[in-house]
Write a protein that holds these residues in place. Structure first.
Motif, mmCIF file in Angstrom:
data_model
loop_
_atom_site.group_PDB
_atom_site.id
_atom_site.type_symbol
_atom_site.label_atom_id
_atom_site.label_comp_id
_atom_site.label_asym_id
_atom_site.label_seq_id
_atom_site.Cartn_x
_atom_site.Cartn_y
_atom_site.Cartn_z
ATOM 1 N N ALA A 6 22.180 -11.056 -21.997
ATOM 2 C CA ALA A 6 23.287 -11.145 -22.942
ATOM 3 C C ALA A 6 24.518 -10.656 -22.194
ATOM 4 C CB ALA A 6 23.040 -10.283 -24.178
ATOM 5 N N ILE A 7 25.528 -11.501 -22.068
ATOM 6 C CA ILE A 7 26.738 -11.144 -21.331
ATOM 7 C C ILE A 7 27.872 -11.002 -22.335
ATOM 8 C CG2 ILE A 7 28.312 -11.761 -19.471
ATOM 9 C CD1 ILE A 7 26.074 -13.475 -18.288
ATOM 10 N N LEU A 8 28.272 -9.763 -22.570
ATOM 11 C CA LEU A 8 29.341 -9.471 -23.520
ATOM 12 C C LEU A 8 30.659 -9.466 -22.761
ATOM 13 C CD1 LEU A 8 27.643 -6.478 -25.391
ATOM 14 C CD2 LEU A 8 27.187 -8.937 -25.605
ATOM 15 N N GLY A 9 31.562 -10.364 -23.138
ATOM 16 C CA GLY A 9 32.798 -10.533 -22.387
ATOM 17 C C GLY A 9 32.613 -11.531 -21.255
ATOM 18 N N SER A 10 31.942 -12.636 -21.539
ATOM 19 C CA SER A 10 31.556 -13.575 -20.478
ATOM 20 C C SER A 10 32.728 -14.364 -19.920
ATOM 21 C CB SER A 10 30.493 -14.545 -20.995
ATOM 22 O OG SER A 10 31.005 -15.366 -22.034
ATOM 23 N N THR A 11 33.862 -14.388 -20.619
ATOM 24 C CA THR A 11 35.000 -15.173 -20.128
ATOM 25 C C THR A 11 35.978 -14.351 -19.300
ATOM 26 O OG1 THR A 11 36.303 -14.790 -22.150
ATOM 27 C CG2 THR A 11 34.862 -16.720 -22.120
ATOM 28 N N GLY A 12 35.769 -13.032 -19.223
ATOM 29 C CA GLY A 12 36.614 -12.179 -18.405
ATOM 30 C C GLY A 12 36.159 -12.155 -16.963
ATOM 31 N N SER A 13 36.853 -11.367 -16.151
ATOM 32 C CA SER A 13 36.587 -11.344 -14.718
ATOM 33 C C SER A 13 35.143 -10.960 -14.394
ATOM 34 C CB SER A 13 37.553 -10.368 -14.031
ATOM 35 O OG SER A 13 37.262 -10.239 -12.665
ATOM 36 N N ILE A 14 34.651 -9.862 -14.967
ATOM 37 C CA ILE A 14 33.277 -9.425 -14.696
ATOM 38 C C ILE A 14 32.271 -10.419 -15.265
ATOM 39 C CG2 ILE A 14 31.548 -7.631 -15.134
ATOM 40 C CD1 ILE A 14 33.620 -6.783 -13.110
ATOM 41 N N GLY A 15 32.534 -10.919 -16.457
ATOM 42 C CA GLY A 15 31.621 -11.886 -17.064
ATOM 43 C C GLY A 15 31.491 -13.152 -16.246
ATOM 44 N N VAL A 16 32.613 -13.677 -15.776
ATOM 45 C CA VAL A 16 32.601 -14.899 -14.967
ATOM 46 C C VAL A 16 31.818 -14.671 -13.676
ATOM 47 C CG1 VAL A 16 34.085 -16.408 -13.582
ATOM 48 C CG2 VAL A 16 34.704 -15.883 -15.942
ATOM 49 N N GLN A 17 32.013 -13.514 -13.044
ATOM 50 C CA GLN A 17 31.297 -13.230 -11.802
ATOM 51 C C GLN A 17 29.810 -12.960 -12.052
ATOM 52 O OE1 GLN A 17 33.904 -10.940 -8.761
ATOM 53 N NE2 GLN A 17 34.828 -10.470 -10.741
ATOM 54 N N THR A 18 29.482 -12.429 -13.232
ATOM 55 C CA THR A 18 28.073 -12.266 -13.589
ATOM 56 C C THR A 18 27.393 -13.627 -13.696
ATOM 57 O OG1 THR A 18 28.555 -10.208 -14.775
ATOM 58 C CG2 THR A 18 26.471 -11.309 -15.284
ATOM 59 N N LEU A 19 28.090 -14.579 -14.259
ATOM 60 C CA LEU A 19 27.538 -15.932 -14.347
ATOM 61 C C LEU A 19 27.379 -16.557 -12.961
ATOM 62 C CD1 LEU A 19 29.381 -17.255 -17.526
ATOM 63 C CD2 LEU A 19 26.962 -16.655 -17.300
ATOM 64 N N ASP A 20 28.258 -16.196 -12.030
ATOM 65 C CA ASP A 20 28.071 -16.644 -10.645
ATOM 66 C C ASP A 20 26.731 -16.157 -10.097
ATOM 67 O OD1 ASP A 20 30.554 -17.876 -10.603
ATOM 68 O OD2 ASP A 20 31.565 -16.203 -9.595
#
Length: 385
Positions: A6-20
């Motif tokens: 579960a990625i909370l804040g997926s559209t922010g900087s950390i969220g985007v890099q987590t999806l990477d």
């Protein structure tokens, strides 16, 4: 077995890099839940790409847009801050990545820990505001809390396998956008200047916090709660190159440091895969490209927010919650060009001078302290104008 995220804040900087990281490791992760504050368009694209079970938009006015964008998919769509906390505790995930910004991250942190989830924590405000409640709860629920902040990840990595007492934590500091400015130049700095961080690519709020060193003060508080180290044994050292992310000094005088390029994907992948490490693509660190690493004391007169944070840590109670709430309001006002950069710390001081203080707060007390701090900061900024 794959970890369900579960990625909370997926559209922010950390969220985007987590999806990477999730894309790089499809055999290790399933992205099941995604949340965003307002950016429904990016959230919808992410949910479609990863075939997420649920997508949550915290700002309810964008619910219909997100619902329509995900029509024809199996993704369930929810809205509201309460829904963010609910999906953090939901049964369909194993790991919660809390990449939310500000006080809004506290309730989902508590919800995830209550549910016994592994928490990969980038939302430092959860511990700045409520560390006295959050960490005992994590121990009680046996819920691992792994830091994503580069400094705390570095300390965590230095401590792995160690049993010896810690003499000192040394948190490194880039100095932010204004490290080469003279103090007398700070009265008229602009938003654009404050957002030009010399090393890191981060979101607007944390970049502004780095420019005032509020962020570094919060990292000192976070380090206290994560590692149980008292304020007097946590040092801050200016390190402009941002290659050494932090250090730990032990009782025998040995110092361990964690080094690497300023790339948040490294601490994110470590938090997700610990105790394993990722085999990440990309350029490797080359010492020959960094022949000199330099260090200096922080100018405490130029950056008073750092000592304010230390004072809040020593006071305990709701002090740090008040500092955080006032800072969030003042930073938003600065980004909106409604106050000067120097007014950020002035608003924090005003709130701390006028707010009620609760020495042993509950989560409800934190909510009241946060609301009061925000009101006081707004009051101060209106007085300034």
């Amino acid at each position: 077995m794959k970890q369900r995220l579960a990625i909370l804040g997926s559209t922010g900087s950390i969220g985007v890099q987590t999806l990477d990281i999730a894309r790089e490791n499809p055999g290790r992760f399933e992205v099941r839940v995604l949340t965003a504050n307002r950016n429904w368009e990016r959230l919808a694209r992410q949910a479609r790409e990863f075939d997420a079970d649920a997508a949550v938009i915290a700002d309810k006015q964008h619910y219909a847009q997100l619902r329509d964008a995900l029509a024809g998919t199996d993704t369930k769509v929810y809205a509201g801050e309460e829904a963010v906390a609910q999906v953090a505790a939901g049964g369909g995930t194993d790991v919660v990545v809390n990449a939310l910004v500000g006080y809004a991250g506290l309730a989902p942190t508590v919800a995830a820990i209550e549910a016994g989830k592994k928490l990969a924590l980038a939302n430092k405000e959860s511990l700045v505001v409520g560390g006295a409640c959050v960490m005992p709860l994590a121990r009680e629920r046996k819920a691992p809390v792994i830091p994503i902040d580069s400094e705390h990840s570095a300390i965590f990595q230095c401590l792995v396998g160690e049993r010896a007492p810690v003499r000192r934590l040394i948190v490194t500091c880039s100095g932010g956008a204004f490290r080469d400015f003279r103090a007398e130049e700070l009265a008229n700095v602009t938003v654009e200047q404050a957002l030009r961080h010399p090393q890191w690519d981060m979101g607007a709020k944390i970049t502004i916090d780095s420019s005032t060193l509020v962020n570094k003060g919060f990292e000192v508080i976070e380090a206290h709660w994560l590692f149980g180290t008292p304020a007097e044994r946590i040092s801050v050292l200016l390190h402009p190159q941002s290659i050494i992310h932090s250090m730990v000094e032990f009782e025998d005088g040995a110092i361990k440091a964690q080094l690497g390029t300023p790339d948040m994907r490294l601490p994110i992948s470590f938090a997700l895969l610990y105790p394993d490490r990722a085999n990440r693509p990309g350029e490797r660190f080359n010492f020959l490209n960094h022949p000199q690493l330099t260090f200096a004391e922080v100018d405490r007169a130029k950056y008073p927010a750092l000592d304010i944070a230390y004072d809040c840590l020593r006071r305990g109670g709701t002090a740090a919650c008040t500092m955080n709430g006032a800072n969030e309001v003042a930073v938003a006002a600065f980004i909106a060009r409604k106050c000067a950069w120097l007014d950020i710390v002035r608003a924090i001081r005003y709130a701390l001078e006028h707010a009620a203080f609760v020495p042993s707060p509950t989560l409800a007390d934190y909510a009241e302290a946060n609301a009061e701090a925000r009101a006081l900061a707004a009051e101060f900024l209106q007085l300034k104008n």
